[in-house]
Design an enzyme around this catalytic site. Structure first.
Site, short mmCIF file in Angstrom:
data_model
loop_
_atom_site.label_atom_id
_atom_site.label_comp_id
_atom_site.label_asym_id
_atom_site.label_seq_id
_atom_site.Cartn_x
_atom_site.Cartn_y
_atom_site.Cartn_z
N THR A 1 -0.74 0.13 6.66
CA THR A 1 -0.56 -0.91 5.64
C THR A 1 -0.50 -2.26 6.33
O THR A 1 0.06 -2.37 7.42
CB THR A 1 0.73 -0.69 4.82
OG1 THR A 1 0.96 -1.87 4.02
CG2 THR A 1 1.95 -0.45 5.69
N GLY A 2 -1.08 -3.25 5.71
CA GLY A 2 -1.03 -4.58 6.32
C GLY A 2 -2.27 -5.38 5.99
O GLY A 2 -2.98 -5.08 5.02
N ARG B 1 -13.61 -7.45 -3.00
CA ARG B 1 -13.04 -7.36 -1.64
C ARG B 1 -12.45 -5.96 -1.41
O ARG B 1 -11.72 -5.42 -2.24
CB ARG B 1 -11.95 -8.42 -1.48
CG ARG B 1 -11.26 -8.39 -0.10
CD ARG B 1 -10.01 -7.52 -0.12
NE ARG B 1 -9.31 -7.52 1.16
CZ ARG B 1 -8.30 -6.71 1.44
NH1 ARG B 1 -7.88 -5.84 0.55
NH2 ARG B 1 -7.71 -6.75 2.60
N GLY C 1 -5.59 -6.06 5.77
CA GLY C 1 -6.70 -5.10 5.87
C GLY C 1 -7.83 -5.53 6.78
O GLY C 1 -8.38 -4.70 7.51
N THR D 1 0.89 -1.16 0.00
CA THR D 1 0.00 0.00 0.00
C THR D 1 0.93 1.20 0.00
O THR D 1 2.11 1.05 0.31
CB THR D 1 -0.88 0.00 1.28
OG1 THR D 1 -1.93 -0.96 1.14
CG2 THR D 1 -1.51 1.33 1.58
N1 ASP Z 1 -4.01 -2.88 3.76
C1 ASP Z 1 -4.12 -3.25 2.38
C2 ASP Z 1 -5.40 -4.00 2.16
O1 ASP Z 1 -5.74 -4.82 2.98
C3 ASP Z 1 -2.97 -4.09 1.91
C4 ASP Z 1 -1.62 -3.70 2.45
O2 ASP Z 1 -1.42 -2.63 2.96
O3 ASP Z 1 -0.71 -4.50 2.34
O4 ASP Z 1 -6.04 -3.80 1.16
#
Ligand code: ASP
Length: 309
Positions: free
Chosen positions: A226-227, A203, A229, A175
């Protein structure tokens, strides 16, 4: 990346996702390309802040640069759904009045963060999803591109690997985001993503969810996450960090850690960038790394990839 003693006149933090490649697999060329991309984004946002511009303009400028860079999972170079399409999510929030704009499942707007800004400024609403966003953006004169613009060979290969059950850490997600404090002390946050590799169509993760992936309020803090979600939504990460700062008097770093611990307890991983109203900063993660950068008026200009740098 320690907290400064005195609050600089302005500060900008950025991230390019916590989906970091294993150190052993990072080539010097890729390492240099990521660092250059982060520096370009710092440059764009810093220019706005140094000339007295608004935090909200700075975060948008920094995120646009990362959306245009095919190495990061946002805009061009975004990960693909199971069906091989980019469905893009973004959000932006202005800490001055807590106005916010968010878009989900964008397919043709070149810079989804511009679409989020359009929602914030022109609709009186907070969130739009699907084709209506592409249509509104076209009417508003935002740059429109064919869906193939977003698709890169690297992400097609990553999708193939995922469909074959061969996940690489780097293939999973990513992200981009930015938080800033301008010379007037205003905070803002922006986040943009392609979401998760091989996600089912429709999604939507935390990035466009105000309070989960993005939050900004002058009195507390600004956050971009970020992570994983789903976990970030369930833990209301961005708002929870700001609540801990405002109500418990925690520093940006303490609030980030406490909230990422909650995410970990739910089984999720990722990172956050946080800028407190007092100028405190956090670039925190519970992953092997997070593409990230920091610049401020005192001359700080740093980028990092791995957790230990
Ligand atoms: N947070 C983002 C999502 O779940 C993905 C990410 O940041 O890696 O869409």
């Amino acid at each position: 990346m320690e907290t400064p003693v005195a609050k600089p006149e302005w500060t900008l933090l950025i991230h390019g996702g916590a989906g970091v490649m294993r150190r052993a697999e990072m080539t010097p060329d890729m390492d240099a390309a990521y660092r250059a991309g982060l520096n370009d984004a710092l440059e764009a946002g810093s220019k706005v802040l140094a000339s007295g511009g608004l935090a909200v303009d700075a975060v948008e400028a920094a995120v646009r640069v990362l959306e245009d860079n095919p190495n990061f999972n946002a805009g061009r170079g975004a990960v693909l759904t199971r069906e091989g399409v980019a469905e893009l999510d973004a959000s932006i929030m202005d800490g001055r009045d807590r106005k916010a704009g968010a878009v989900a499942q964008v397919r043709t707007v070149k810079n989804p963060i511009r679409a989020a800004r359009m929602v914030m400024e022109a609709t009186g609403r907070v969130m739009f999803a699907g084709e209506a966003v592409d249509e509104m953006a076209a009417k508003a004169g935002l740059e429109i591109v064919p869906p193939e613009y977003f698709v890169t060979q690297r992400r097609q290969d990553a999708l193939k690997r995922a469909m074959a059950g061969k996940w690489e850490p780097m293939d999973r997600h990513g992200t981009v985001g930015a938080v800033a404090m301008d010379k007037a002390g205003n905070l803002a946050a922006a986040t943009s993503t392609g979401g998760l590799n091989a996600k089912p169509p429709g999604r939507v993760g935390d990035s466009p969810v105000i309070g989960a992936g993005t939050y900004a309020e002058n009195a507390s803090c600004a956050v971009s996450a970020t992570g994983d979600g789903e976990h970030f939504i369930r833990a209301s990460v961005a708002r929870m960090i700001c609540a801990r700062v405002a109500m418990q008097g925690m520093s940006a770093e303490q609030a980030a850690k406490a909230t990422l611990d909650e995410v970990a307890a739910l089984g999720g991983a990722g990172g956050v960038i946080v800028l407190g109203h007092d100028g405190g900063v956090a670039l925190s993660m519970n992953t092997e790394g997070m593409f990230r950068g920091r610049a401020d008026a005192s001359g700080v200009r740093k980028v990092g990839i791995y957790a230990d740098e």
